[in-house]
Design a protein around this motif. Structure first.
Motif, mmCIF file in Angstrom:
data_model
loop_
_atom_site.group_PDB
_atom_site.id
_atom_site.type_symbol
_atom_site.label_atom_id
_atom_site.label_comp_id
_atom_site.label_asym_id
_atom_site.label_seq_id
_atom_site.Cartn_x
_atom_site.Cartn_y
_atom_site.Cartn_z
ATOM 1 N N UNK A 94 1.628 -1.527 -0.100
ATOM 2 C CA UNK A 94 0.256 0.084 0.239
ATOM 3 C C UNK A 94 0.776 1.647 -0.337
ATOM 4 N N UNK A 95 2.622 0.880 0.834
ATOM 5 C CA UNK A 95 2.422 2.097 1.231
ATOM 6 C C UNK A 95 2.828 2.795 -0.112
ATOM 7 N N UNK A 96 3.632 1.780 -1.096
ATOM 8 C CA UNK A 96 4.965 2.138 -2.455
ATOM 9 C C UNK A 96 3.792 2.682 -3.221
ATOM 10 N N UNK A 97 2.082 2.392 -3.168
ATOM 11 C CA UNK A 97 1.261 2.214 -4.713
ATOM 12 C C UNK A 97 0.580 3.691 -4.201
ATOM 13 N N UNK A 98 0.132 4.337 -2.627
ATOM 14 C CA UNK A 98 -1.216 4.127 -2.969
ATOM 15 C C UNK A 98 -0.702 6.048 -2.983
ATOM 16 N N UNK A 99 -1.397 6.920 -3.818
ATOM 17 C CA UNK A 99 -1.423 8.465 -3.926
ATOM 18 C C UNK A 99 -0.459 8.011 -5.707
ATOM 19 N N UNK A 100 -0.374 6.745 -6.279
ATOM 20 C CA UNK A 100 0.186 6.367 -7.258
ATOM 21 C C UNK A 100 -1.043 6.316 -8.753
ATOM 22 N N UNK A 101 -1.793 6.479 -9.203
ATOM 23 C CA UNK A 101 -2.141 7.898 -9.041
ATOM 24 C C UNK A 101 -3.340 8.140 -7.739
ATOM 25 N N UNK A 102 -3.704 6.713 -6.871
ATOM 26 C CA UNK A 102 -4.696 6.457 -7.067
ATOM 27 C C UNK A 102 -4.787 6.671 -5.480
ATOM 28 N N UNK A 103 -5.597 7.338 -4.672
ATOM 29 C CA UNK A 103 -5.904 7.416 -2.954
ATOM 30 C C UNK A 103 -6.628 6.517 -2.938
ATOM 31 N N UNK A 104 -6.506 5.154 -3.083
ATOM 32 C CA UNK A 104 -7.777 3.844 -2.693
ATOM 33 C C UNK A 104 -7.545 2.964 -3.316
ATOM 34 N N UNK A 105 -7.528 2.037 -2.696
ATOM 35 C CA UNK A 105 -7.608 0.554 -3.182
ATOM 36 C C UNK A 105 -8.575 -1.149 -2.550
ATOM 37 N N UNK A 169 -15.809 6.934 -4.277
ATOM 38 C CA UNK A 169 -14.259 7.323 -4.633
ATOM 39 C C UNK A 169 -13.961 6.966 -6.196
ATOM 40 N N UNK A 170 -14.944 6.567 -6.297
ATOM 41 C CA UNK A 170 -14.450 5.917 -7.809
ATOM 42 C C UNK A 170 -14.543 7.815 -8.859
ATOM 43 N N UNK A 171 -15.206 8.720 -7.760
ATOM 44 C CA UNK A 171 -15.334 10.212 -9.038
ATOM 45 C C UNK A 171 -14.138 10.712 -8.431
ATOM 46 N N UNK A 172 -13.257 10.426 -7.939
ATOM 47 C CA UNK A 172 -11.657 10.968 -7.117
ATOM 48 C C UNK A 172 -11.080 10.455 -8.214
ATOM 49 N N UNK A 173 -10.945 8.851 -7.735
ATOM 50 C CA UNK A 173 -10.049 7.164 -9.667
ATOM 51 C C UNK A 173 -10.101 6.628 -9.016
ATOM 52 N N UNK A 174 -10.057 5.922 -10.291
ATOM 53 C CA UNK A 174 -9.920 4.465 -10.375
ATOM 54 C C UNK A 174 -9.167 3.930 -8.926
ATOM 55 N N UNK A 175 -9.650 2.423 -8.577
ATOM 56 C CA UNK A 175 -9.036 2.081 -7.441
ATOM 57 C C UNK A 175 -7.404 1.499 -7.585
ATOM 58 N N UNK A 176 -7.135 1.250 -6.699
ATOM 59 C CA UNK A 176 -5.389 0.642 -7.201
ATOM 60 C C UNK A 176 -5.960 -0.671 -6.777
#
Length: 229
Positions: A94-105, A169-176
């Motif tokens: 999670x730490x490696x990928x969060x906000x890259x680009x999605x803030x959730x998953x 949350x999908x309105x912000x970005x698709x999930x990781x």
């Protein structure tokens, strides 16, 4: 980056100790928050010495998880069911990928149990989630505090809170969609009969899509009924 692992419980005495023991090595980087919804077994007594916080909240996963989030101090919130186990490298992933680009998953899932259909169900859950951007709570939804607050947390509904927050949350970005697998108990799928439960789950999703009251859906879900008795 600090993480808060939030676990809603209700009569989970058989599962909560194993769940929390598996999380103990993570406590240097994570706080563990158990939110009990009024268990009448010894879930709170078992959980308290193994958690950083034990909170009481009204019964219902949405209310319980929101209560945990309000007390959490982590930058990333991880919502874990008591009968689900994280993969060993969950937090670094999670730490490696969060906000890259999605803030959730969420993670992929495997279901424990001997019935061959549990593997099929898990595979279908993972595929469906990738296609739709919608995760189930069993897949362990994780989200930055900022994104969680931006969508107002989980909606105050009795069932389908995971679908509802994913839509926001999908309105912000698709999930990781992390390929590492959490392991969740297949008990719910087997409790009322596997094929009946598959039909029940699809029926509940369809009825929610067409606007059925989530409280009614929650009663059907808890009783394993396709229609109100």
């Amino acid at each position: 980056m600090k993480f808060s692992i939030i676990i809603p419980t209700l009569n989970e005495a058989q599962n909560i100790q194993g769940c929390l023991m598996a999380l103990q090595p993570l406590r240097s980087d994570c706080e563990i928050i158990v939110v009990d919804g009024g268990s009448n077994d010894n879930t709170p007594a078992v959980a308290e010495p193994l958690a950083d916080q034990l909170i009481n909240a009204p019964k219902g996963r949405a209310w319980q998880m929101n209560a945990g989030a309000r007390q959490a101090t982590g930058e990333v919130l991880v919502f874990l069911h008591a009968d689900t186990a994280l993969p060993d490298n969950a937090i670094p992933l999670i730490q490696q990928q969060i906000n890259q680009p999605a803030p959730w998953g969420r993670f992929d899932i495997r279901l424990s149990g001997d019935h061959f259909m549990l593997k099929v169900i898990a595979r279908m859950m993972n595929w469906r989630s990738r296609l739709t951007g919608i995760a189930t709570g069993d897949q362990v939804i994780f989200v930055t505090r900022d994104a969680f607050m931006a969508v107002g947390g989980y909606p105050d509904i009795s069932l389908m809170e995971d679908i509802a927050i994913c839509k926001e949350l999908n309105k912000i970005s698709p999930p990781l969609c992390l390929k590492a697998k959490v392991t969740s108990s297949g008990r719910r799928w087997l409790q009322f009969g596997l094929y009946k439960t598959i039909l029940l789950m699809w029926s509940l999703r369809l009825r929610y899509f067409f606007g059925e009251d989530p409280q009614t859906l929650a009663r059907l879900y808890s009783g394993g009924h396709l229609w109100m008795p």
